[in-house]
Design a protein around this motif. Sequence first.
Motif, PDB file in Angstrom:
ATOM      1  N   ILE A  25       1.541  47.514 -26.897  1.00  0.00           N
ATOM      2  CA  ILE A  25       0.161  47.973 -26.713  1.00  0.00           C
ATOM      3  C   ILE A  25      -0.675  46.863 -26.102  1.00  0.00           C
ATOM      4  O   ILE A  25      -1.463  47.099 -25.178  1.00  0.00           O
ATOM      5  CB  ILE A  25      -0.437  48.467 -28.049  1.00  0.00           C
ATOM      6  N   SER A  26      -0.508  45.657 -26.588  1.00  0.00           N
ATOM      7  CA  SER A  26      -1.262  44.520 -26.057  1.00  0.00           C
ATOM      8  C   SER A  26      -0.937  44.271 -24.586  1.00  0.00           C
ATOM      9  O   SER A  26      -1.841  44.049 -23.765  1.00  0.00           O
ATOM     10  CB  SER A  26      -0.956  43.272 -26.893  1.00  0.00           C
ATOM     11  N   ALA A  27       0.326  44.339 -24.232  1.00  0.00           N
ATOM     12  CA  ALA A  27       0.719  44.134 -22.833  1.00  0.00           C
ATOM     13  C   ALA A  27       0.163  45.247 -21.953  1.00  0.00           C
ATOM     14  O   ALA A  27      -0.348  44.983 -20.854  1.00  0.00           O
ATOM     15  CB  ALA A  27       2.241  44.071 -22.721  1.00  0.00           C
ATOM     16  N   ARG A  28       0.228  46.466 -22.426  1.00  0.00           N
ATOM     17  CA  ARG A  28      -0.312  47.596 -21.645  1.00  0.00           C
ATOM     18  C   ARG A  28      -1.820  47.457 -21.500  1.00  0.00           C
ATOM     19  O   ARG A  28      -2.381  47.674 -20.431  1.00  0.00           O
ATOM     20  CB  ARG A  28       0.053  48.909 -22.337  1.00  0.00           C
ATOM     21  N   ARG A  29      -2.494  47.074 -22.583  1.00  0.00           N
ATOM     22  CA  ARG A  29      -3.940  46.870 -22.549  1.00  0.00           C
ATOM     23  C   ARG A  29      -4.315  45.801 -21.529  1.00  0.00           C
ATOM     24  O   ARG A  29      -5.240  45.985 -20.739  1.00  0.00           O
ATOM     25  CB  ARG A  29      -4.432  46.448 -23.935  1.00  0.00           C
ATOM     26  N   ASN A  30      -3.578  44.712 -21.513  1.00  0.00           N
ATOM     27  CA  ASN A  30      -3.869  43.628 -20.577  1.00  0.00           C
ATOM     28  C   ASN A  30      -3.647  44.074 -19.135  1.00  0.00           C
ATOM     29  O   ASN A  30      -4.412  43.709 -18.241  1.00  0.00           O
ATOM     30  CB  ASN A  30      -3.032  42.401 -20.898  1.00  0.00           C
ATOM     31  N   LEU A  32      -3.955  47.176 -18.040  1.00  0.00           N
ATOM     32  CA  LEU A  32      -5.075  48.063 -17.735  1.00  0.00           C
ATOM     33  C   LEU A  32      -6.357  47.272 -17.474  1.00  0.00           C
ATOM     34  O   LEU A  32      -7.135  47.620 -16.572  1.00  0.00           O
ATOM     35  CB  LEU A  32      -5.288  49.061 -18.874  1.00  0.00           C
ATOM     36  N   LEU A  33      -6.570  46.218 -18.243  1.00  0.00           N
ATOM     37  CA  LEU A  33      -7.738  45.366 -18.025  1.00  0.00           C
ATOM     38  C   LEU A  33      -7.659  44.697 -16.657  1.00  0.00           C
ATOM     39  O   LEU A  33      -8.665  44.605 -15.947  1.00  0.00           O
ATOM     40  CB  LEU A  33      -7.857  44.307 -19.127  1.00  0.00           C
ATOM     41  N   GLY A  34      -6.479  44.254 -16.286  1.00  0.00           N
ATOM     42  CA  GLY A  34      -6.286  43.660 -14.967  1.00  0.00           C
ATOM     43  C   GLY A  34      -6.587  44.651 -13.857  1.00  0.00           C
ATOM     44  O   GLY A  34      -7.214  44.302 -12.852  1.00  0.00           O
ATOM     45  N   GLN A  35      -6.179  45.888 -14.047  1.00  0.00           N
ATOM     46  CA  GLN A  35      -6.463  46.922 -13.056  1.00  0.00           C
ATOM     47  C   GLN A  35      -7.961  47.210 -12.989  1.00  0.00           C
ATOM     48  O   GLN A  35      -8.515  47.406 -11.902  1.00  0.00           O
ATOM     49  CB  GLN A  35      -5.681  48.199 -13.378  1.00  0.00           C
ATOM     50  N   TRP A  36      -8.616  47.215 -14.141  1.00  0.00           N
ATOM     51  CA  TRP A  36     -10.069  47.407 -14.188  1.00  0.00           C
ATOM     52  C   TRP A  36     -10.767  46.295 -13.418  1.00  0.00           C
ATOM     53  O   TRP A  36     -11.639  46.560 -12.574  1.00  0.00           O
ATOM     54  CB  TRP A  36     -10.526  47.439 -15.652  1.00  0.00           C
ATOM     55  N   LYS A  42     -12.359  44.731  -5.816  1.00  0.00           N
ATOM     56  CA  LYS A  42     -11.968  45.465  -4.608  1.00  0.00           C
ATOM     57  C   LYS A  42     -10.662  44.941  -3.991  1.00  0.00           C
ATOM     58  O   LYS A  42     -10.576  44.724  -2.784  1.00  0.00           O
ATOM     59  CB  LYS A  42     -13.102  45.462  -3.593  1.00  0.00           C
ATOM     60  N   LEU A  43      -9.667  44.755  -4.846  1.00  0.00           N
ATOM     61  CA  LEU A  43      -8.359  44.290  -4.386  1.00  0.00           C
ATOM     62  C   LEU A  43      -7.550  45.459  -3.834  1.00  0.00           C
ATOM     63  O   LEU A  43      -7.762  46.607  -4.208  1.00  0.00           O
ATOM     64  CB  LEU A  43      -7.596  43.629  -5.540  1.00  0.00           C
ATOM     65  N   THR A  44      -6.614  45.158  -2.970  1.00  0.00           N
ATOM     66  CA  THR A  44      -5.705  46.174  -2.434  1.00  0.00           C
ATOM     67  C   THR A  44      -4.741  46.610  -3.544  1.00  0.00           C
ATOM     68  O   THR A  44      -4.613  45.919  -4.569  1.00  0.00           O
ATOM     69  CB  THR A  44      -4.890  45.605  -1.254  1.00  0.00           C
ATOM     70  N   PRO A  45      -4.048  47.730  -3.357  1.00  0.00           N
ATOM     71  CA  PRO A  45      -3.078  48.157  -4.382  1.00  0.00           C
ATOM     72  C   PRO A  45      -2.028  47.089  -4.697  1.00  0.00           C
ATOM     73  O   PRO A  45      -1.670  46.895  -5.862  1.00  0.00           O
ATOM     74  CB  PRO A  45      -2.448  49.411  -3.775  1.00  0.00           C
ATOM     75  N   GLU A  46      -1.541  46.384  -3.685  1.00  0.00           N
ATOM     76  CA  GLU A  46      -0.536  45.340  -3.911  1.00  0.00           C
ATOM     77  C   GLU A  46      -1.146  44.176  -4.687  1.00  0.00           C
ATOM     78  O   GLU A  46      -0.533  43.628  -5.606  1.00  0.00           O
ATOM     79  CB  GLU A  46       0.036  44.834  -2.585  1.00  0.00           C
ATOM     80  N   ALA A  52      -2.743  42.430 -12.124  1.00  0.00           N
ATOM     81  CA  ALA A  52      -2.506  42.990 -13.458  1.00  0.00           C
ATOM     82  C   ALA A  52      -1.362  42.257 -14.159  1.00  0.00           C
ATOM     83  O   ALA A  52      -1.443  41.964 -15.359  1.00  0.00           O
ATOM     84  CB  ALA A  52      -2.205  44.487 -13.350  1.00  0.00           C
ATOM     85  N   LYS A  53      -0.322  41.926 -13.415  1.00  0.00           N
ATOM     86  CA  LYS A  53       0.794  41.162 -13.995  1.00  0.00           C
ATOM     87  C   LYS A  53       0.334  39.765 -14.400  1.00  0.00           C
ATOM     88  O   LYS A  53       0.758  39.237 -15.437  1.00  0.00           O
ATOM     89  CB  LYS A  53       1.948  41.070 -12.994  1.00  0.00           C
ATOM     90  N   ALA A  54      -0.547  39.163 -13.611  1.00  0.00           N
ATOM     91  CA  ALA A  54      -1.063  37.821 -13.935  1.00  0.00           C
ATOM     92  C   ALA A  54      -1.896  37.856 -15.211  1.00  0.00           C
ATOM     93  O   ALA A  54      -1.856  36.913 -16.009  1.00  0.00           O
ATOM     94  CB  ALA A  54      -1.879  37.272 -12.768  1.00  0.00           C
ATOM     95  N   VAL A  55      -2.634  38.939 -15.422  1.00  0.00           N
ATOM     96  CA  VAL A  55      -3.433  39.067 -16.648  1.00  0.00           C
ATOM     97  C   VAL A  55      -2.505  39.196 -17.854  1.00  0.00           C
ATOM     98  O   VAL A  55      -2.748  38.589 -18.902  1.00  0.00           O
ATOM     99  CB  VAL A  55      -4.419  40.252 -16.559  1.00  0.00           C
ATOM    100  N   VAL A  56      -1.432  39.958 -17.716  1.00  0.00           N
ATOM    101  CA  VAL A  56      -0.451  40.078 -18.808  1.00  0.00           C
ATOM    102  C   VAL A  56       0.126  38.699 -19.123  1.00  0.00           C
ATOM    103  O   VAL A  56       0.229  38.307 -20.288  1.00  0.00           O
ATOM    104  CB  VAL A  56       0.664  41.084 -18.450  1.00  0.00           C
TER     105      VAL A  56
END
Length: 107
Positions: A25-30, A32-36, A42-46, A52-56
């Motif tokens: 849950i914590s990893a998924r939350r992080n 999602l926060l990175g995506q937010w 205004k980052l590109t999809p890539e 998001a991986k860096a936030v995790v």
Amino acid sequence: MTTFDDRERAFEAKFARDGEMEFRISARRNRLLGQWAAGHMKLTPEETDAYAKAVVQADFEEAGDDDVIRKVLGDLTAAGVEVDEAMVREALAAQTIEARRQMMEVR
């Protein structure tokens, strides 16, 4: 004594499962926060996926959520996004709820 041993093993197994679920849950939350945050920057999809991986990964620096909040807040501020710590904490709380909901759907 067998019943007592069986109960002890069952409690230990439940404790391990609960710990693993909280980690997921914590990893998924992080993520999602990175995506937010990426959306606000205004980052590109890539770039969003990489961010998001860096936030995790940032969550492994120290115990608690402060490392994640510090990273996201710093990155948003550096990108010129008007944001404060309270907004990031609110987003973190909202993403926690969403991550729990998503994990319950997966079960």
